[in-house]
Write a protein that holds these residues in place. Structure first.
Motif, PDB file in Angstrom:
ATOM      1  N   SER A  13      31.174  34.461  38.802  1.00  7.22           N
ATOM      2  CA  SER A  13      32.130  34.275  39.980  1.00  7.22           C
ATOM      3  C   SER A  13      32.959  35.473  40.211  1.00  7.22           C
ATOM      4  O   SER A  13      33.070  36.155  39.343  1.00  7.22           O
ATOM      5  N   GLU A  14      33.739  35.387  41.342  1.00  8.67           N
ATOM      6  CA  GLU A  14      34.789  36.606  41.473  1.00  8.67           C
ATOM      7  C   GLU A  14      35.669  36.642  40.511  1.00  8.67           C
ATOM      8  O   GLU A  14      36.279  35.400  40.167  1.00  8.67           O
ATOM      9  N   GLY A  15      36.035  37.760  39.968  1.00 12.21           N
ATOM     10  CA  GLY A  15      37.087  37.739  38.920  1.00 12.21           C
ATOM     11  C   GLY A  15      36.789  37.411  37.532  1.00 12.21           C
ATOM     12  O   GLY A  15      37.517  37.759  36.584  1.00 12.21           O
ATOM     13  N   GLN A 133      33.025  48.369  43.672  1.00  8.34           N
ATOM     14  CA  GLN A 133      31.859  47.322  43.396  1.00  8.34           C
ATOM     15  C   GLN A 133      32.787  46.056  43.266  1.00  8.34           C
ATOM     16  O   GLN A 133      33.726  45.950  43.108  1.00  8.34           O
ATOM     17  N   ASP A 134      31.614  44.778  43.693  1.00  5.23           N
ATOM     18  CA  ASP A 134      32.102  43.512  43.476  1.00  5.23           C
ATOM     19  C   ASP A 134      32.153  43.029  42.085  1.00  5.23           C
ATOM     20  O   ASP A 134      32.712  42.066  41.608  1.00  5.23           O
ATOM     21  N   LEU A 135      30.958  43.812  41.226  1.00  2.00           N
ATOM     22  CA  LEU A 135      30.487  43.349  40.146  1.00  2.00           C
ATOM     23  C   LEU A 135      30.192  44.511  39.361  1.00  2.00           C
ATOM     24  O   LEU A 135      29.252  45.338  39.729  1.00  2.00           O
ATOM     25  N   SER A 162      37.181  43.952  40.180  1.00  2.00           N
ATOM     26  CA  SER A 162      35.740  43.554  40.348  1.00  2.00           C
ATOM     27  C   SER A 162      35.308  42.734  39.149  1.00  2.00           C
ATOM     28  O   SER A 162      36.063  42.730  38.184  1.00  2.00           O
ATOM     29  N   ALA A 163      34.461  41.739  39.255  1.00  2.00           N
ATOM     30  CA  ALA A 163      34.165  40.775  38.182  1.00  2.00           C
ATOM     31  C   ALA A 163      33.205  41.685  37.334  1.00  2.00           C
ATOM     32  O   ALA A 163      32.841  42.814  37.607  1.00  2.00           O
ATOM     33  N   LEU A 164      33.161  41.506  36.004  1.00  2.07           N
ATOM     34  CA  LEU A 164      32.628  42.125  34.690  1.00  2.07           C
ATOM     35  C   LEU A 164      31.680  41.504  33.941  1.00  2.07           C
ATOM     36  O   LEU A 164      32.047  40.410  33.618  1.00  2.07           O
ATOM     37  N   VAL A 165      30.503  41.989  33.738  1.00  2.00           N
ATOM     38  CA  VAL A 165      29.708  41.613  32.620  1.00  2.00           C
ATOM     39  C   VAL A 165      29.422  42.553  31.617  1.00  2.00           C
ATOM     40  O   VAL A 165      28.950  43.751  32.074  1.00  2.00           O
ATOM     41  N   THR A 179      37.094  37.454  29.235  1.00  2.00           N
ATOM     42  CA  THR A 179      37.926  36.077  28.983  1.00  2.00           C
ATOM     43  C   THR A 179      36.811  34.989  28.782  1.00  2.00           C
ATOM     44  O   THR A 179      37.209  33.854  28.316  1.00  2.00           O
ATOM     45  N   ARG A 180      35.530  35.197  28.796  1.00  2.00           N
ATOM     46  CA  ARG A 180      34.385  34.405  28.731  1.00  2.00           C
ATOM     47  C   ARG A 180      33.460  35.223  27.781  1.00  2.00           C
ATOM     48  O   ARG A 180      33.254  36.374  27.813  1.00  2.00           O
ATOM     49  N   MET A 181      32.515  34.477  27.081  1.00  2.00           N
ATOM     50  CA  MET A 181      31.837  34.903  26.285  1.00  2.00           C
ATOM     51  C   MET A 181      30.211  34.453  26.406  1.00  2.00           C
ATOM     52  O   MET A 181      30.178  33.156  26.661  1.00  2.00           O
TER      53      MET A 181
END
Length: 186
Positions: A13-15, A133-135, A162-165, A179-181
Motif C-alpha cells: 500500500s501507499e507508504g 516513483q510510487d513504488l 514512495s512505497a518501498l519493498v 517498518t514491516r517484514m
C-alpha cells in the motif's frame, strides 16, 4: 524442479516500507521479480493499480556500457537544469561524493563499460533515485556500497514518499528504512 513460492497473497500500500528477508535460495528475489512483473508467476496474478510508477533495482544492472554516466543518470537535461535540482544534487553528492563525481576521471562524462561492479551499482541507484516513483523495489541495494553510501541511502529512503519493498541481508539498513517484514522461507 521445486516450488519456491506457493499460496502467496500479499499487497503493498501507499507508504509501506517492507523488508524481504530469508535464506539464500528461498525465493526472495523471485518474489520481488514477480511483484515488479519482471517474471511471470506459473499461476495466480499480480495486480498493479492504474498508473503505478514503479522503479526497480535488480542485482544486475542494464546500463549501456557504451554510454556515459551523464547519459544514463541525467539524460538530456542541460547542466543548469540538473544542477538546479536539489534532488539530483543530493543523489549525486550522496552516492558519488560530489557533483563533479570526484572518483571518476572524467566525471559525468566517464564511459560506463570499464567501470567496476560497485561503480555501476551507484550509477544504477542514482538513475533510479532521480526518477519519481510510487513504488521502489530494491534487490540488495547495499551491495557494493561503502558504509557512507549505505548510511546516505538509508537517510534518503527514510524521507522519500514512495512505497518501498527491499531485499537485503543488511540488518542495520532494514532497521533504518523498513517498518514491516516479509519472511520468505521454505
Amino acid at each position: 524442479t521445486r516450488a519456491l513460492l506457493d499460496g502467496v497473497s500479499l499487497g503493498v500500500s501507499e507508504g509501506d516500507r517492507i523488508g524481504v528477508v530469508g535464506r539464500n535460495g528461498d525465493g526472495k528475489t523471485t518474489l520481488i521479480r514477480m511483484l515488479a512483473r519482471l517474471e511471470e508467476a506459473d499461476t495466480g496474478r499480480v495486480t498493479h493499480s492504474g498508473g503505478l510508477r514503479l522503479g526497480v533495482l535488480t542485482q544486475h544492472d542494464s546500463l549501456d556500457p557504451k554510454a556515459t554516466i551523464r547519459h544514463e543518470v541525467i539524460g538530456d537535461m542541460a547542466d543548469h537544469e540538473w544542477a538546479g535540482s536539489a534532488k539530483i544534487r543530493d543523489v549525486l553528492t550522496g552516492l558519488f561524493g560530489g557533483l563533479g563525481l570526484p572518483g571518476f576521471e572524467h566525471g559525468l562524462d566517464t564511459v560506463i563499460g570499464p567501470l567496476s561492479g560497485g561503480e555501476r551499482r551507484r550509477i544504477a541507484l542514482a538513475k533510479l533515485l532521480i526518477e519519481e516513483q510510487d513504488l521502489l523495489v530494491l534487490d540488495e541495494p547495499t551491495n557494493h556500497l561503502d558504509v557512507e553510501g549505505i548510511a546516505w541511502l538509508a537517510g534518503h529512503l527514510q524521507v522519500r514518499r514512495s512505497a518501498l519493498v527491499c531485499v537485503t541481508h543488511d540488518r542495520w539498513f532494514l532497521d533504518q528504512v523498513c517498518t514491516r517484514m516479509w519472511d520468505v522461507q521454505r
